[in-house]
Enzyme design. Structure first.
Site, PDB file in Angstrom:
ATOM      1  N   ASP A  67       0.683  -1.199   0.062  1.00 60.50           N
ATOM      2  CA  ASP A  67      -0.011  -0.156   0.193  1.00 60.50           C
ATOM      3  C   ASP A  67       0.699   1.080   0.192  1.00 60.50           C
ATOM      4  OD1 ASP A  67       0.822  -0.626   2.747  1.00 60.50           O
ATOM      5  OD2 ASP A  67      -0.959  -0.979   3.314  1.00 60.50           O
ATOM      6  N   ASN A 136      -7.385  -3.290  14.416  1.00 58.05           N
ATOM      7  CA  ASN A 136      -8.792  -3.442  13.981  1.00 58.05           C
ATOM      8  C   ASN A 136      -9.019  -4.632  13.182  1.00 58.05           C
ATOM      9  OD1 ASN A 136      -7.810  -2.566  11.695  1.00 58.05           O
ATOM     10  ND2 ASN A 136      -9.439  -0.683  11.614  1.00 58.05           N
ATOM     11  N   HIS A 138      -7.197  -4.783  10.247  1.00 55.45           N
ATOM     12  CA  HIS A 138      -7.072  -4.473   8.724  1.00 55.45           C
ATOM     13  C   HIS A 138      -5.712  -5.406   8.306  1.00 55.45           C
ATOM     14  CE1 HIS A 138      -4.796  -0.734   9.847  1.00 55.45           C
ATOM     15  NE2 HIS A 138      -3.852  -1.540   9.555  1.00 55.45           N
ATOM     16  N   GLU A 143      -9.958  -2.058   5.247  1.00 53.55           N
ATOM     17  CA  GLU A 143     -10.406  -1.588   6.739  1.00 53.55           C
ATOM     18  C   GLU A 143     -11.626  -2.551   6.814  1.00 53.55           C
ATOM     19  OE1 GLU A 143      -8.749   0.152   8.687  1.00 53.55           O
ATOM     20  OE2 GLU A 143      -8.136   1.983   8.087  1.00 53.55           O
TER      21      GLU A 143
HETATM   22  C1  F6R Z   1       1.284  -1.411   6.166  1.00 55.69           C
HETATM   23  C2  F6R Z   1       0.129  -2.222   6.287  1.00 55.69           C
HETATM   24  C3  F6R Z   1      -0.721  -2.411   7.489  1.00 55.69           C
HETATM   25  C4  F6R Z   1       0.206  -2.658   8.589  1.00 55.69           C
HETATM   26  C5  F6R Z   1      -0.666  -2.723   9.882  1.00 55.69           C
HETATM   27  C6  F6R Z   1       0.323  -2.734  11.035  1.00 55.69           C
HETATM   28  O1  F6R Z   1       1.945  -1.741   4.787  1.00 55.69           O
HETATM   29  O2  F6R Z   1      -0.217  -2.811   5.244  1.00 55.69           O
HETATM   30  O3  F6R Z   1      -1.463  -3.395   7.389  1.00 55.69           O
HETATM   31  O4  F6R Z   1       0.723  -4.092   8.345  1.00 55.69           O
HETATM   32  O5  F6R Z   1      -1.189  -1.282  10.052  1.00 55.69           O
HETATM   33  O6  F6R Z   1       1.185  -2.002  11.389  1.00 55.69           O
HETATM   34  P1  F6R Z   1       2.201  -2.004  12.695  1.00 55.69           P
HETATM   35  O7  F6R Z   1       3.133  -3.229  12.247  1.00 55.69           O
HETATM   36  O8  F6R Z   1       2.743  -0.564  12.594  1.00 55.69           O
HETATM   37  O9  F6R Z   1       1.330  -2.452  13.970  1.00 55.69           O
END
Ligand code: F6R
Length: 245
Positions: A67, A136, A138, A143
Site C-alpha cells: 500500500d 482492528n 485490517h 479496513e
Molecule cells: C502496512 C500495512 C498495514 C500494517 C498494519 C500493522 O503496509 O499494510 O496493514 O501492516 O497497520 O502495522 P504495525 O506493524 O505498525 O502495527
C-alpha cells in the site's frame, strides 16, 4: 493456518528473516509482497544482516509493496516508499527496476490500481506475501467494512488507522493523509503463500479472531483462513489469547 509462537519480538524477526531468506535462496527470482509498519522493521534488519554476513542476494528478486498513501511523493518521509528505502531497499542488493510500488501521486488513481494488478500478473503473481495486521484486523489498508474490494483500490482511512500512522508525521494524526491505495484482499489471497506477523499484546484480540473467529468483512484478516498456505509468526503477547504452546 500454521502458527509459530516465539518468546519475544527479536526471535520472531530472526525466524521470519530466515524463512524469507530460505525462500529467496530456493527461488532467486522470487516475487515478494511486502508490508510497512512497525512490526516488520526488525525482520528487515535481519535480512540486511543476512545480506551482509551471509551473502544473501536479492539481485534477481522482485517486490510489490501492499500500500501507499495518496498525495505523497516517494521521497516524502511519511510515504511507505521512503520507509522501505530506509529499512530494506537501500540496505540490500534489490535491483531498483524490480521494486514495484503504488504511486500515490498518479494522475488517475483507478488507472494506477489497474496498472499494479497488471504488473503483478505479468510477473506470474506474488510467490510469498508478508503481512502485518492492524489492531482492528485490517490487512494492507483493507479496513473493516460492510463489503471489501477484491482488487487493488483507492481507500479512505479510518481515524484509528490514521492515529496509528501518526509517528511518521511528527505524531500528528491530522497530518496523516486521509486516503491510500492498497492491494485488495483478492490480490493478497492470490499469492502463493502468506505469512502474517504480529507482535505485542495490542494485537492479541485481533489475532485470536483472525485465527479462530468467523470469516467476516468486519475483520478483513479473517479472510486469510480461506488460503491454503498461511503461516502466522507471533510473539507470546500476541499469541496470549490462543491456547498454543
Ligand atoms: C502496512 C500495512 C498495514 C500494517 C498494519 C500493522 O503496509 O499494510 O496493514 O501492516 O497497520 O502495522 P504495525 O506493524 O505498525 O502495527
Amino acid at each position: 493456518m500454521k502458527l509459530r509462537v516465539f518468546d519475544n519480538e527479536e526471535l520472531v524477526a530472526r525466524a521470519l528473516g530466515e524463512r524469507i531468506a530460505s525462500a529467496v535462496r530456493q527461488r532467486p527470482n522470487i516475487v515478494l509482497g511486502l508490508p510497512t509498519g512497525r512490526t516488520p522493521i526488525a525482520t528487515y534488519a535481519e535480512l540486511r544482516r543476512l545480506h551482509l554476513e551471509q551473502g544473501l542476494s536479492f539481485a534477481r528478486a522482485s517486490t510489490f509493496n501492499l500500500d501507499e498513501f495518496v498525495g505523497l511523493h516517494g521521497r516524502h518521509p511519511g510515504s511507505f516508499r521512503f520507509f522501505m528505502q530506509r529499512h530494506l531497499f537501500d540496505t540490500v542488493d534489490l535491483a531498483p527496476e524490480r521494486i514495484h510500488f503504488l504511486d500515490g501521486m498518479a494522475a488517475d488513481l483507478d488507472v494506477e490500481c489497474e496498472r499494479y494488478e497488471r504488473d503483478i500478473a505479468a510477473l506470474g503473481g506474488i510467490d510469498l506475501q508478508v503481512l502485518g495486521i492492524g489492531s482492528n484486523g485490517h490487512i494492507g489498508f483493507n479496513e473493516p467494512a460492510e463489503e471489501l474490494v477484491a482488487n487493488t483500490h483507492h481507500v479512505e482511512l479510518h481515524e484509528g488507522t490514521r492515529r496509528d500512522n501518526a509517528a511518521q508525521f511528527g505524531g500528528d494524526p491530522a497530518r496523516v493523509p486521509r486516503e491510500a491505495l492498497s492491494m485488495g484482499m483478492g490480490t493478497i489471497l492470490r499469492a502463493g503463500a502468506l505469512i502474517l506477523v504480529a507482535t505485542g499484546e495490542r494485537k492479541a484480540r485481533c489475532i485470536e479472531r483472525t485465527v479462530r473467529g468467523p470469516v467476516t468483512t468486519r475483520l478483513p484478516a479473517s479472510f486469510l483462513q480461506m488460503h491454503r498456505a498461511v503461516e502466522v509468526y507471533l510473539d507470546r503477547p500476541a499469541a496470549s489469547l490462543l491456547a498454543v504452546e
